[in-house]
Write a protein that holds these residues in place. Structure first.
Motif: not given
Length: 226
Positions: A132-157
Motif C-alpha cells: 500500500g506504499a508504492p514509493a517504498a515498494a519500488l525502492e525495495h523491489d529494486f533493492a532485490f533485483h540489485r542484490a541478485v545482480a550483485e550475487a551474479s558476480g558479474n560486474p557488468f551486470v
C-alpha cells in the motif's frame, strides 16, 4: 502570460519529481493546493498536469488525483541514452531485463555468498512490510533485483542495473493505487521474488533462471493489462 505560468509550473513540478521531493507513487498536491500555492488558474494547473503526463512523469486517476511515476534517468553521459517514458519503452526495457536478469539469477545460484542471500532476504522482507506504499515498494523491489545482480558476480551486470536505477521497475496503475488490486499485485510480485530467492538459495541455476524469467514475463503481462 498563461503559457508562461504553465511552463513555470511544469518545471517546478518536474524538478520536485526528478529530485525525489515527490517520490514515485506519491500523490501530487491537489488542484486546489496548486492553484493557491502558485497563484495560477485551474486551466494552468490542468495544462501543466497534461504535459507532465505526456512526459511520463505522472499518472492521473479519475476522482483520486495525480501520482508521480519514476522519472526517466538523466541520459547525459549515462546509459541508457534513450529515456524510459512510454508503456512501449517499459515493455522494451522488460524484454532486455528478462534476457539479462534471468542469466544473472542463474549465475547467482552458482556464486552467491551468505551475505548475498542476506541482502536478497532483507529486500524481500522489507518489500512485504510496505504493502500500500508504492514509493517504498519500488525502492525495495529494486533493492532485490540489485542484490541478485550483485550475487551474479558479474560486474557488468551490476553496472547495468545500477545505470538503469529504480526507473527499471515497472509501476503499472494497479501498483499506484491503494486498493485491493494493488495489494494483490504486490503479493504476486513478492511470491515471484520468493521463488527466485528459493532457487538461488538452493544453488539451482536452471530453476533460478526460470523463476526470474517467470517474474519478468509476469511484469510484462501486468504492464500490458494496466
Amino acid at each position: 502570460m498563461a503559457a508562461h505560468r504553465t511552463a513555470a509550473l511544469v518545471e517546478e513540478l518536474r524538478r520536485r519529481i526528478v529530485d525525489g521531493e515527490i517520490a514515485p507513487g506519491q500523490k501530487l498536491p491537489s488542484e486546489s493546493e496548486l492553484i493557491a500555492a502558485h497563484d495560477v488558474s485551474r486551466t494552468v494547473v490542468r495544462e501543466a498536469i497534461t504535459r507532465l503526463r505526456a512526459d511520463g512523469l505522472v499518472r492521473t486517476r479519475r476522482g483520486a488525483g495525480s501520482y508521480a511515476l519514476t522519472p526517466p534517468a538523466d541520459s547525459e553521459g549515462a546509459w541508457p541514452a534513450r529515456p524510459v517514458r512510454t508503456v512501449a519503452d517499459r515493455r522494451a526495457l522488460l524484454e532486455l531485463r528478462t534476457a539479462v536478469e534471468s542469466e544473472a539469477a542463474a549465475l547467482a545460484a552458482e556464486r552467491r555468498s551468505e551475505a548475498d542471500l542476506a541482502a536478497m532476504g532483507d529486500a524481500l522482507a522489507r518489500f512485504a512490510e510496505v504493502v500500500g506504499a508504492p514509493a517504498a515498494a519500488l525502492e525495495h523491489d529494486f533493492a532485490f533485483h540489485r542484490a541478485v545482480a550483485e550475487a551474479s558476480g558479474n560486474p557488468f551486470v551490476l553496472d547495468l542495473v545500477d545505470a538503469l536505477g529504480p526507473t527499471m521497475i515497472a509501476m503499472p496503475r494497479r501498483r499506484l493505487e491503494a486498493s485491493a488490486d494493488s495489494a494483490t499485485t504486490d503479493g504476486t510480485v513478492r511470491h515471484e521474488h520468493a521463488a527466485v530467492l528459493a532457487a538461488i538459495t538452493a544453488g539451482d541455476a536452471r530453476a533460478a533462471d526460470a523463476a526470474m524469467r517467470t517474474h519478468l514475463v509476469g511484469s510484462r503481462r501486468r504492464l500490458a493489462g494496466q
